[in-house]
Structures are given as C-alpha cells and as structure tokens.
Motif scaffolding. Structure first.
Motif, PDB file in Angstrom:
ATOM      1  N   VAL A  24       3.973   6.087   4.416  1.00  0.00           N
ATOM      2  CA  VAL A  24       2.932   5.145   3.605  1.00  0.00           C
ATOM      3  C   VAL A  24       1.652   5.952   3.402  1.00  0.00           C
ATOM      4  O   VAL A  24       1.011   6.034   2.387  1.00  0.00           O
ATOM      5  CB  VAL A  24       2.844   3.792   4.196  1.00  0.00           C
ATOM      6  CG1 VAL A  24       1.720   3.046   3.595  1.00  0.00           C
ATOM      7  CG2 VAL A  24       4.070   3.025   4.216  1.00  0.00           C
ATOM      8  N   GLU A  25       1.447   6.488   4.453  1.00  0.00           N
ATOM      9  CA  GLU A  25       0.052   7.233   4.649  1.00  0.00           C
ATOM     10  C   GLU A  25      -0.004   8.431   3.525  1.00  0.00           C
ATOM     11  O   GLU A  25      -1.147   8.670   2.519  1.00  0.00           O
ATOM     12  CB  GLU A  25      -0.306   7.767   5.878  1.00  0.00           C
ATOM     13  CG  GLU A  25      -1.651   8.594   6.051  1.00  0.00           C
ATOM     14  CD  GLU A  25      -2.005   8.981   7.452  1.00  0.00           C
ATOM     15  OE1 GLU A  25      -2.836   9.959   7.540  1.00  0.00           O
ATOM     16  OE2 GLU A  25      -1.033   8.687   8.497  1.00  0.00           O
ATOM     17  N   TYR A  26       1.087   9.051   3.525  1.00  0.00           N
ATOM     18  CA  TYR A  26       0.943  10.318   2.559  1.00  0.00           C
ATOM     19  C   TYR A  26       1.534   9.987   1.249  1.00  0.00           C
ATOM     20  O   TYR A  26       1.101  10.611   0.072  1.00  0.00           O
ATOM     21  CB  TYR A  26       2.007  11.246   3.079  1.00  0.00           C
ATOM     22  CG  TYR A  26       1.671  12.085   4.424  1.00  0.00           C
ATOM     23  CD1 TYR A  26       0.368  12.595   4.473  1.00  0.00           C
ATOM     24  CD2 TYR A  26       2.095  11.761   5.683  1.00  0.00           C
ATOM     25  CE1 TYR A  26      -0.305  13.091   5.437  1.00  0.00           C
ATOM     26  CE2 TYR A  26       1.546  12.255   6.949  1.00  0.00           C
ATOM     27  CZ  TYR A  26       0.511  13.045   6.791  1.00  0.00           C
ATOM     28  OH  TYR A  26      -0.020  13.439   8.063  1.00  0.00           O
ATOM     29  N   LEU A  27       2.470   8.851   1.261  1.00  0.00           N
ATOM     30  CA  LEU A  27       3.208   8.400  -0.256  1.00  0.00           C
ATOM     31  C   LEU A  27       2.332   7.143  -1.219  1.00  0.00           C
ATOM     32  O   LEU A  27       2.271   7.315  -2.212  1.00  0.00           O
ATOM     33  CB  LEU A  27       4.534   8.190  -0.092  1.00  0.00           C
ATOM     34  CG  LEU A  27       5.414   9.170   0.503  1.00  0.00           C
ATOM     35  CD1 LEU A  27       6.842   8.647   0.765  1.00  0.00           C
ATOM     36  CD2 LEU A  27       5.364  10.471  -0.459  1.00  0.00           C
ATOM     37  N   ASP A  28       1.813   6.425  -0.251  1.00  0.00           N
ATOM     38  CA  ASP A  28       1.019   5.214  -0.904  1.00  0.00           C
ATOM     39  C   ASP A  28       2.011   4.712  -2.164  1.00  0.00           C
ATOM     40  O   ASP A  28       1.966   4.780  -3.362  1.00  0.00           O
ATOM     41  CB  ASP A  28      -0.035   5.539  -1.612  1.00  0.00           C
ATOM     42  CG  ASP A  28      -1.252   4.377  -1.458  1.00  0.00           C
ATOM     43  OD1 ASP A  28      -1.270   3.434  -0.500  1.00  0.00           O
ATOM     44  OD2 ASP A  28      -1.971   4.414  -2.449  1.00  0.00           O
ATOM     45  N   THR A  29       3.173   4.155  -1.567  1.00  0.00           N
ATOM     46  CA  THR A  29       4.343   3.936  -2.508  1.00  0.00           C
ATOM     47  C   THR A  29       5.180   2.532  -2.323  1.00  0.00           C
ATOM     48  O   THR A  29       5.056   2.033  -1.379  1.00  0.00           O
ATOM     49  CB  THR A  29       5.074   5.164  -2.720  1.00  0.00           C
ATOM     50  OG1 THR A  29       5.977   5.079  -3.806  1.00  0.00           O
ATOM     51  CG2 THR A  29       5.972   5.392  -1.561  1.00  0.00           C
ATOM     52  N   ALA A  30       6.206   2.455  -3.059  1.00  0.00           N
ATOM     53  CA  ALA A  30       6.974   1.219  -3.076  1.00  0.00           C
ATOM     54  C   ALA A  30       8.208   1.689  -2.020  1.00  0.00           C
ATOM     55  O   ALA A  30       8.330   2.855  -1.504  1.00  0.00           O
ATOM     56  CB  ALA A  30       8.043   1.257  -4.222  1.00  0.00           C
ATOM     57  N   LYS A  62       1.691  -6.520  -4.437  1.00  0.00           N
ATOM     58  CA  LYS A  62       2.537  -6.748  -5.320  1.00  0.00           C
ATOM     59  C   LYS A  62       2.236  -6.088  -6.819  1.00  0.00           C
ATOM     60  O   LYS A  62       1.234  -6.654  -7.415  1.00  0.00           O
ATOM     61  CB  LYS A  62       3.126  -8.323  -5.442  1.00  0.00           C
ATOM     62  CG  LYS A  62       4.284  -8.395  -6.332  1.00  0.00           C
ATOM     63  CD  LYS A  62       5.178  -9.671  -5.603  1.00  0.00           C
ATOM     64  CE  LYS A  62       6.221  -9.910  -6.608  1.00  0.00           C
ATOM     65  NZ  LYS A  62       7.355  -9.572  -6.229  1.00  0.00           N
ATOM     66  N   ILE A  63       3.073  -5.319  -7.218  1.00  0.00           N
ATOM     67  CA  ILE A  63       2.968  -4.821  -8.701  1.00  0.00           C
ATOM     68  C   ILE A  63       4.127  -4.984  -9.432  1.00  0.00           C
ATOM     69  O   ILE A  63       5.095  -4.221  -8.974  1.00  0.00           O
ATOM     70  CB  ILE A  63       2.479  -3.385  -8.732  1.00  0.00           C
ATOM     71  CG1 ILE A  63       1.090  -3.270  -7.697  1.00  0.00           C
ATOM     72  CG2 ILE A  63       2.380  -2.668 -10.025  1.00  0.00           C
ATOM     73  CD1 ILE A  63       0.742  -1.896  -7.609  1.00  0.00           C
ATOM     74  N   GLY A  64       4.065  -6.050 -10.302  1.00  0.00           N
ATOM     75  CA  GLY A  64       5.464  -6.240 -11.073  1.00  0.00           C
ATOM     76  C   GLY A  64       6.496  -6.903 -10.230  1.00  0.00           C
ATOM     77  O   GLY A  64       6.174  -7.874  -9.325  1.00  0.00           O
ATOM     78  N   ASN A  65       7.533  -6.198 -10.064  1.00  0.00           N
ATOM     79  CA  ASN A  65       8.617  -6.448  -9.187  1.00  0.00           C
ATOM     80  C   ASN A  65       8.569  -5.980  -7.871  1.00  0.00           C
ATOM     81  O   ASN A  65       9.443  -6.073  -6.945  1.00  0.00           O
ATOM     82  CB  ASN A  65      10.153  -6.769  -9.875  1.00  0.00           C
ATOM     83  CG  ASN A  65       9.961  -7.560 -11.023  1.00  0.00           C
ATOM     84  OD1 ASN A  65       9.595  -8.832 -10.929  1.00  0.00           O
ATOM     85  ND2 ASN A  65      10.861  -7.274 -11.875  1.00  0.00           N
ATOM     86  N   SER A  66       7.629  -4.954  -7.666  1.00  0.00           N
ATOM     87  CA  SER A  66       7.740  -4.079  -6.490  1.00  0.00           C
ATOM     88  C   SER A  66       6.509  -4.342  -5.611  1.00  0.00           C
ATOM     89  O   SER A  66       5.688  -4.947  -6.053  1.00  0.00           O
ATOM     90  CB  SER A  66       7.666  -2.675  -6.830  1.00  0.00           C
ATOM     91  OG  SER A  66       8.780  -2.236  -7.563  1.00  0.00           O
ATOM     92  N   LEU A  67       6.759  -4.194  -4.201  1.00  0.00           N
ATOM     93  CA  LEU A  67       5.846  -4.111  -3.216  1.00  0.00           C
ATOM     94  C   LEU A  67       5.039  -2.686  -3.101  1.00  0.00           C
ATOM     95  O   LEU A  67       6.086  -1.917  -2.990  1.00  0.00           O
ATOM     96  CB  LEU A  67       6.127  -4.673  -2.194  1.00  0.00           C
ATOM     97  CG  LEU A  67       6.361  -6.083  -1.778  1.00  0.00           C
ATOM     98  CD1 LEU A  67       6.854  -6.344  -0.454  1.00  0.00           C
ATOM     99  CD2 LEU A  67       4.934  -6.709  -1.988  1.00  0.00           C
ATOM    100  N   VAL A  68       4.078  -2.458  -3.351  1.00  0.00           N
ATOM    101  CA  VAL A  68       3.434  -1.001  -3.086  1.00  0.00           C
ATOM    102  C   VAL A  68       2.957  -1.214  -1.689  1.00  0.00           C
ATOM    103  O   VAL A  68       1.996  -1.953  -1.408  1.00  0.00           O
ATOM    104  CB  VAL A  68       2.451  -0.585  -4.214  1.00  0.00           C
ATOM    105  CG1 VAL A  68       1.945   0.670  -3.798  1.00  0.00           C
ATOM    106  CG2 VAL A  68       3.425  -0.359  -5.445  1.00  0.00           C
ATOM    107  N   TRP A  69       3.134  -0.114  -0.949  1.00  0.00           N
ATOM    108  CA  TRP A  69       2.521  -0.062   0.518  1.00  0.00           C
ATOM    109  C   TRP A  69       1.299   0.954   0.570  1.00  0.00           C
ATOM    110  O   TRP A  69       1.357   2.129  -0.035  1.00  0.00           O
ATOM    111  CB  TRP A  69       3.459   0.434   1.448  1.00  0.00           C
ATOM    112  CG  TRP A  69       4.446  -0.694   1.439  1.00  0.00           C
ATOM    113  CD1 TRP A  69       5.739  -0.702   0.889  1.00  0.00           C
ATOM    114  CD2 TRP A  69       4.533  -1.967   2.115  1.00  0.00           C
ATOM    115  NE1 TRP A  69       6.433  -1.892   0.827  1.00  0.00           N
ATOM    116  CE2 TRP A  69       5.872  -2.657   1.746  1.00  0.00           C
ATOM    117  CE3 TRP A  69       3.752  -2.612   3.063  1.00  0.00           C
ATOM    118  CZ2 TRP A  69       6.388  -3.776   2.517  1.00  0.00           C
ATOM    119  CZ3 TRP A  69       4.320  -3.960   3.608  1.00  0.00           C
ATOM    120  CH2 TRP A  69       5.464  -4.390   3.250  1.00  0.00           C
TER     121      TRP A  69
END
Length: 72
Positions: A24-30, A62-69
């Motif tokens: 998560v630290e490096y990717l900031d992503t779903a 929550k962005i759309g249907n995804s959780l972004v971490w």
C-alpha cells in the motif's frame, strides 16, 4: 519486503502483514492490485488490509466500486 514478482506461485512463504503495508505504501491502490503484488487471493488481501486499517497503518477510500488503500 514485498515480492513484486507478477507470478505469485513463485513465492516460497506466506505474505506477512508487513508485505501488505509495504504494498500500500508504494502502490496506493485497490485491493485487487495489492493481492496481485503480495501474491495472495483477494479475500486474504482484504482481510489483512482491514486489519491494518483498524491498527491505523493504512486507510481506505471508496472510489466507485473499489476500495483504494493509502498508507497513513
């Protein structure tokens, strides 16, 4: 450290909570992308990311249907 091998079957061991936090630290992503990078299934990634969120290590959005971490 996170195994960034796109082929999770090449992992010799189970991912640790530290692996999830690092992803998560490096990717900031779903959740799906974290699971792919760490080398586990979606459900495992979701479980550990939620646990890390409870501990204040990451946060979700929550962005759309995804959780972004995001790393906190």
């Amino acid at each position: 450290m996170v195994n960034l091998d796109p082929h999770p079957s090449n992992r010799d061991e189970q991912p640790s909570e530290e692996d999830f936090a690092s992803a998560v630290e490096y990717l900031d992503t779903a959740t799906t992308t974290v699971a792919e990078r760490v080398g586990c299934g979606y459900d495992s990634a979701y479980y550990y990311l939620n646990k890390l969120e409870e501990d204040g290590v990451v946060r979700s959005e929550k962005i759309g249907n995804s959780l972004v971490w995001h790393a906190d």
